[in-house]
Design an enzyme around this catalytic site. Sequence first.
Site, short mmCIF file in Angstrom:
data_model
loop_
_atom_site.label_atom_id
_atom_site.label_comp_id
_atom_site.label_asym_id
_atom_site.label_seq_id
_atom_site.Cartn_x
_atom_site.Cartn_y
_atom_site.Cartn_z
N VAL A 65 0.82 -1.23 0.00
CA VAL A 65 0.00 0.00 0.00
C VAL A 65 0.85 1.27 0.00
CG1 VAL A 65 -2.05 -1.06 1.05
CG2 VAL A 65 -0.31 0.02 2.53
N ASN A 91 -7.54 -0.94 5.91
CA ASN A 91 -7.22 -1.64 7.16
C ASN A 91 -5.72 -1.89 7.33
OD1 ASN A 91 -7.87 -3.82 9.40
ND2 ASN A 91 -6.66 -4.87 7.84
N SER A 143 -7.37 3.85 15.57
CA SER A 143 -6.94 3.18 16.81
C SER A 143 -7.15 4.11 18.00
CB SER A 143 -5.46 2.83 16.71
OG SER A 143 -4.98 2.38 17.96
N TYR A 157 2.99 5.72 14.97
CA TYR A 157 1.74 4.96 14.77
C TYR A 157 0.55 5.82 15.22
CZ TYR A 157 -1.81 1.32 15.41
OH TYR A 157 -2.98 0.57 15.35
N ALA A 159 0.32 9.10 15.63
CA ALA A 159 0.15 10.30 14.80
C ALA A 159 -0.46 9.93 13.45
CB ALA A 159 1.48 11.01 14.62
#
Length: 250
Positions: A65, A91, A143, A157, A159
Amino acid sequence: MTTTADGRVALVTGAGGGIGAAIAARLHEQGHRVALLDLDGDAVTDLSGALDPHGRTALAVRADVTDPHALGAALRAVRTTWHAPDILVNNAARTAAGSVWDVTVEEWDAVMATNLRSVLALTRLCAPAMRERGWGRVVNLVSLAGQQGGTLAGPHYAAAKAGVLVLTKVFARELAAHGVTVNALAPAAVHTAAVARLGASAVAAAARTIPVGRMGRPSEVAALVAYLVSEDGGYVTGATFDINGGAHMR
Ligand SMILES: NC(=O)c1ccc[n+]([C@@H]2O[C@H](COP(=O)([O-])OP(=O)(O)OC[C@H]3O[C@@H](n4cnc5c(N)ncnc54)[C@H](O)[C@@H]3O)[C@@H](O)[C@H]2O)c1
């Protein structure tokens, strides 16, 4: 909660395992044709074969991705097989730990590219066909770390996930008048194979900090996605859904 088995085309990233695999399986069970995209080609090939050994309603797509060209090629593969996705589930992510003082610039950039830039890139690729059709659903996995800052997760992660939260609202506003909804879903501790590998005592210790007293199940996250992409979900957009066993209450 009503869902319609209306055979739409769904693209799920990070569908090779964990929550993404559960989402892909659930959407397939709802009657959608599902493209399973992952860096791990073997994992999505196995899962897509298990969903439909004849390959008519499930398609494995190996892609990174972070690579815009690979995403373009993945979209072409889905279009050629069926048509451009009606449903996109962003995801795929790298779960990364670390202290704000120690994360290297290279690692920061890598996590941002996987967890945040990919959402921009893939949504921009998929949205035009949804807009033209006057129907579309985008669900972004964020999250608790993106809402509260990381405890276990690193600052990059957290941010990135906070960025996805805002991007969700930006795309929701842009697309709302065209029948396309864009929502975010914020899990906290979901019991995936990666979590199980931490060991039973670590899992039990984590579960004790959650008001519900256990970790979430991938199937519970998938059920919420199934609602959001259904016909009934048409009036829900720009929202963030907490699915965390009460770990964060607003
Ligand atoms: N499990 C949890 O407790 C939890 C908590 C909060 C948020 N989330 C979020 O939910 C989502 C799914 O989490 P999970 O626990 O199932 O993760 P996971 O690590 O089990 O699965 C992630 C999948 O994404 C794939 N992937 C990673 N980098 C990729 C890339 N560059 N290109 C294509 N595919 C790539 C991996 O191969 C893997 O199959 C993620 O967005 C994660 O941040 C999970």
